[in-house]
Design a protein around this motif. Structure first.
Motif, PDB file in Angstrom:
ATOM      1  N   UNK A  11       0.839  -1.205   0.000  1.00 32.65           N
ATOM      2  CA  UNK A  11       0.000   0.000   0.000  1.00 32.65           C
ATOM      3  C   UNK A  11       0.877   1.259   0.000  1.00 32.65           C
ATOM      4  N   UNK A  12       2.029   1.186   0.681  1.00 37.43           N
ATOM      5  CA  UNK A  12       2.923   2.355   0.696  1.00 37.43           C
ATOM      6  C   UNK A  12       3.489   2.613  -0.700  1.00 37.43           C
ATOM      7  N   UNK A  13       3.861   1.550  -1.402  1.00 40.72           N
ATOM      8  CA  UNK A  13       4.410   1.728  -2.759  1.00 40.72           C
ATOM      9  C   UNK A  13       3.324   2.261  -3.689  1.00 40.72           C
ATOM     10  N   UNK A  14       2.094   1.728  -3.547  1.00 40.51           N
ATOM     11  CA  UNK A  14       1.014   2.199  -4.427  1.00 40.51           C
ATOM     12  C   UNK A  14       0.663   3.662  -4.156  1.00 40.51           C
ATOM     13  N   UNK A  15       0.648   4.032  -2.884  1.00 37.29           N
ATOM     14  CA  UNK A  15       0.373   5.432  -2.547  1.00 37.29           C
ATOM     15  C   UNK A  15       1.458   6.349  -3.081  1.00 37.29           C
ATOM     16  N   UNK A  16       2.701   5.881  -2.958  1.00 38.65           N
ATOM     17  CA  UNK A  16       3.831   6.645  -3.502  1.00 38.65           C
ATOM     18  C   UNK A  16       3.696   6.765  -5.024  1.00 38.65           C
ATOM     19  N   UNK A  17       3.353   5.649  -5.655  1.00 39.03           N
ATOM     20  CA  UNK A  17       3.199   5.650  -7.118  1.00 39.03           C
ATOM     21  C   UNK A  17       2.086   6.619  -7.532  1.00 39.03           C
ATOM     22  N   UNK A  18       1.011   6.624  -6.784  1.00 36.10           N
ATOM     23  CA  UNK A  18      -0.124   7.490  -7.151  1.00 36.10           C
ATOM     24  C   UNK A  18       0.253   8.975  -7.061  1.00 36.10           C
ATOM     25  N   UNK A  19       1.018   9.315  -6.034  1.00 40.87           N
ATOM     26  CA  UNK A  19       1.449  10.720  -5.948  1.00 40.87           C
ATOM     27  C   UNK A  19       2.290  11.097  -7.163  1.00 40.87           C
ATOM     28  N   UNK A  20       3.169  10.193  -7.582  1.00 41.17           N
ATOM     29  CA  UNK A  20       4.003  10.475  -8.760  1.00 41.17           C
ATOM     30  C   UNK A  20       3.152  10.676 -10.003  1.00 41.17           C
ATOM     31  N   UNK A  21       2.133   9.848 -10.142  1.00 42.26           N
ATOM     32  CA  UNK A  21       1.297   9.910 -11.339  1.00 42.26           C
ATOM     33  C   UNK A  21       0.383  11.116 -11.360  1.00 42.26           C
ATOM     34  N   UNK A  22      -0.144  11.479 -10.183  1.00 35.88           N
ATOM     35  CA  UNK A  22      -1.227  12.467 -10.187  1.00 35.88           C
ATOM     36  C   UNK A  22      -0.835  13.819  -9.598  1.00 35.88           C
ATOM     37  N   UNK A  23       0.335  13.896  -8.944  1.00 41.64           N
ATOM     38  CA  UNK A  23       0.728  15.203  -8.405  1.00 41.64           C
ATOM     39  C   UNK A  23       1.725  15.915  -9.315  1.00 41.64           C
ATOM     40  N   UNK A  24       2.430  15.194 -10.127  1.00 39.37           N
ATOM     41  CA  UNK A  24       3.401  15.850 -11.007  1.00 39.37           C
ATOM     42  C   UNK A  24       2.695  16.202 -12.318  1.00 39.37           C
ATOM     43  N   UNK A  25       3.451  16.740 -13.245  1.00 39.81           N
ATOM     44  CA  UNK A  25       2.872  17.099 -14.546  1.00 39.81           C
ATOM     45  C   UNK A  25       2.288  15.880 -15.261  1.00 39.81           C
ATOM     46  N   UNK A  26       2.611  14.680 -14.780  1.00 35.33           N
ATOM     47  CA  UNK A  26       2.024  13.463 -15.364  1.00 35.33           C
ATOM     48  C   UNK A  26       0.513  13.521 -15.368  1.00 35.33           C
ATOM     49  N   UNK A  27      -0.045  14.351 -14.510  1.00 37.72           N
ATOM     50  CA  UNK A  27      -1.512  14.482 -14.501  1.00 37.72           C
ATOM     51  C   UNK A  27      -2.031  14.978 -15.856  1.00 37.72           C
ATOM     52  N   UNK A  28      -1.144  15.561 -16.652  1.00 41.12           N
ATOM     53  CA  UNK A  28      -1.621  16.084 -17.930  1.00 41.12           C
ATOM     54  C   UNK A  28      -1.964  14.977 -18.927  1.00 41.12           C
ATOM     55  N   UNK A  29      -1.788  13.719 -18.512  1.00 46.07           N
ATOM     56  CA  UNK A  29      -2.262  12.639 -19.380  1.00 46.07           C
ATOM     57  C   UNK A  29      -3.759  12.417 -19.193  1.00 46.07           C
ATOM     58  N   UNK A  30      -4.363  13.156 -18.266  1.00 47.46           N
ATOM     59  CA  UNK A  30      -5.808  13.027 -18.034  1.00 47.46           C
ATOM     60  C   UNK A  30      -6.585  13.257 -19.322  1.00 47.46           C
ATOM     61  N   UNK A  31      -7.746  12.616 -19.401  1.00 44.28           N
ATOM     62  CA  UNK A  31      -8.624  12.905 -20.531  1.00 44.28           C
ATOM     63  C   UNK A  31      -9.209  14.305 -20.328  1.00 44.28           C
ATOM     64  N   UNK A  32      -9.730  14.871 -21.408  1.00 42.82           N
ATOM     65  CA  UNK A  32     -10.291  16.225 -21.300  1.00 42.82           C
ATOM     66  C   UNK A  32     -11.477  16.224 -20.330  1.00 42.82           C
ATOM     67  N   UNK A  33     -12.269  15.151 -20.339  1.00 39.83           N
ATOM     68  CA  UNK A  33     -13.429  15.166 -19.430  1.00 39.83           C
ATOM     69  C   UNK A  33     -12.974  15.095 -17.967  1.00 39.83           C
ATOM     70  N   UNK A  34     -11.887  14.379 -17.689  1.00 41.75           N
ATOM     71  CA  UNK A  34     -11.367  14.382 -16.305  1.00 41.75           C
ATOM     72  C   UNK A  34     -10.861  15.769 -15.923  1.00 41.75           C
ATOM     73  N   UNK A  35     -10.190  16.415 -16.864  1.00 41.40           N
ATOM     74  CA  UNK A  35      -9.672  17.763 -16.608  1.00 41.40           C
ATOM     75  C   UNK A  35     -10.841  18.726 -16.337  1.00 41.40           C
ATOM     76  N   UNK A  36     -11.903  18.567 -17.103  1.00 42.18           N
ATOM     77  CA  UNK A  36     -13.078  19.417 -16.900  1.00 42.18           C
ATOM     78  C   UNK A  36     -13.685  19.158 -15.521  1.00 42.18           C
TER      79      UNK A  36
END
Ligand code: SF4
Length: 423
Positions: free
Chosen positions: A323-348
């Motif tokens: 769970x610690x690795x997954x939580x760490x992974x999620x922060x990397x994916x969704x807190x950094x600029x990687x969030x810009x891979x979101x679909x337009x509807x998610x961004x909206x």
């Protein structure tokens, strides 16, 4: 060793700090604390390279720094490196961008990536270092880091970011952290992975994260307790230094300053707040003078931005290693600029949620030169908000390069936006 020009900028800021600390400027104390935090990772990297025979971890989007600390290395966030330099040393930034351009990197590539390639060409990247980079969010990063690897001959680790978001995606990405990143770090640093050390660093980052969540909530109150210039600092600090006690201490100071301003009868800031702006995508990094001007002239505050306010969820669950690795992974994916891979509807959806939560009255959306992700989404985003009578405006600029749209030209665009909003 390198980082030569960056350390000159750091020294200049250190020289300016006593003046800032002694000034009567409204936010002097918290400004000084954030400047100390901004320079600290570069100083720590220089010390690690010079005196401690430690390695520097160069993290691109998709990773937050806890794992680098767990391997006793010093992280530099390559996402924030250009933002730091373009804020405090535009001449150096331009010299790196020009070096990349002269080597054949087209100006249509995001300046964030061109900066790193130019810094590599100008011998600014530390020599006892390694790269970790993910496939998200954009073509620019996917192209830039293999080039940087070849240019510098540094060890590099590339991980695949999932297309999806949320806990399932984090689980899959956590597998990449376990199976690709940790073995890479063991091989590169010559150290075995220490579970206990990793969990201790994650616990430290959780303390910072709790403060980050609280701080974020405080900006939902009106009037905003801080100037727009300070708004991004807790988030940028987290992405750069999460897991270091120094960052936790800075966020405590920041949090206390906000709490003091929010006490009954206290003065929050010295202008009348008339407009609360949600800024979609990146703000110009070189425009420190813009925000006080916007506040004093129009009473307009940037109370939330896509990067600082939308990617926040729960602190990392340290109940077990997975769970610690997954939580760490999620922060990397969704807190950094990687969030810009979101679909337009998610961004909206995220924008609408933040727009309501922070009680905004308009949205300003950056059209950043070189960012296909955001410019391609602008039509759908415009239609969505305008159909709901939510004012949304578009502003052209380059994240890091003040030559493309200088501060004065951004001011003119903002002036027109506020006039339209008030008409
Ligand atoms: S601003 Fe756009 S192009 Fe630049 S790094 Fe972020 S997602 Fe990629």
């Amino acid at each position: 060793m390198s980082l030569t020009r960056t350390l000159t900028t750091v020294q200049n800021l250190r020289g300016w700090l006593p003046l800032l600390e002694a000034s009567r400027e409204e936010f002097a104390a918290v400004n000084a604390a954030t400047v100390r935090e901004l320079v600290a990772p570069f100083e720590a990297a220089a010390k690690a390279l010079d005196e401690e025979a430690k390695m520097v971890g160069l993290l691109e989007f998709g990773l937050v720094p806890q794992l680098v600390y767990a391997f006793d290395c010093e992280p530099i966030s390559l996402e924030n490196f250009p933002v730091f330099m373009s804020r405090f040393d535009m001449a150096a930034t331009i010299s790196f961008l020009d070096a990349a351009h002269e080597a054949g990197v087209p100006s249509s590539v995001c300046s964030t990536d061109r900066f790193i390639l130019g810094a590599a060409l100008k011998n600014e990247i530390p020599d006892r270092a390694f790269f970790i980079s993910s496939s998200a969010p954009c073509d620019g990063t996917r192209i830039a880091y293999p080039i940087a690897e070849r240019l510098l001959g540094l060890p590099a680790c590339f991980v695949e970011a999932p297309y999806e978001t949320g806990p399932e995606a984090a689980r899959w990405y956590g597998g990449q952290i376990r199976e690709v990143v940790i073995p890479f770090l063991e091989k590169t640093t010559g150290r075995p992975f220490d579970h206990d050390r990793f969990l201790a660093v994650i616990e430290e980052s959780n303390r910072a994260y709790e403060l980050l969540l609280d701080i974020n909530d405080m900006y939902a109150t009106s009037p905003s307790p801080h100037t727009s210039s300070l708004r991004g600092m807790p988030y940028f600090g987290y992405v750069t230094s999460a897991g270091h006690p120094r960052l936790t201490a800075m966020l405590e100071l920041f949090h206390d300053d906000l709490a003091r301003r929010m006490a009954p009868g206290a003065v929050r800031n010295q202008y009348e707040e008339k407009h609360r702006i949600f800024w979609l995508h990146v703000t110009p990094s070189y425009a420190d003078t813009l925000w006080p001007w916007l506040e004093k002239t129009f009473g307009a505050t940037i109370v939330a931005t896509t990067l600082t306010a939308t990617p926040l969820f729960e602190p990392i669950d340290t109940g077990d290693f997975d769970s610690a690795v997954e939580g760490y992974a999620r922060q990397g994916l969704e807190m950094t600029m990687s969030m810009m891979r979101y679909t337009t509807s998610q961004l909206i959806d995220q924008t609408m949620d933040a727009f309501l939560r922070f009680r905004c009255d308009c949205i300003i959306m950056t059209q950043h030169v070189g960012c296909n992700s955001i410019t391609a989404a602008s039509g759908m985003i415009r239609d969505y908000f305008r159909s709901r009578d939510i004012p949304i405006f578009f502003i052209e600029l380059d994240y890091n390069d003040s030559r493309i749209v200088p501060v004065e030209a951004i001011k003119r665009q903002l002036e027109e936006i506020i006039m339209a909003l008030e008409s």
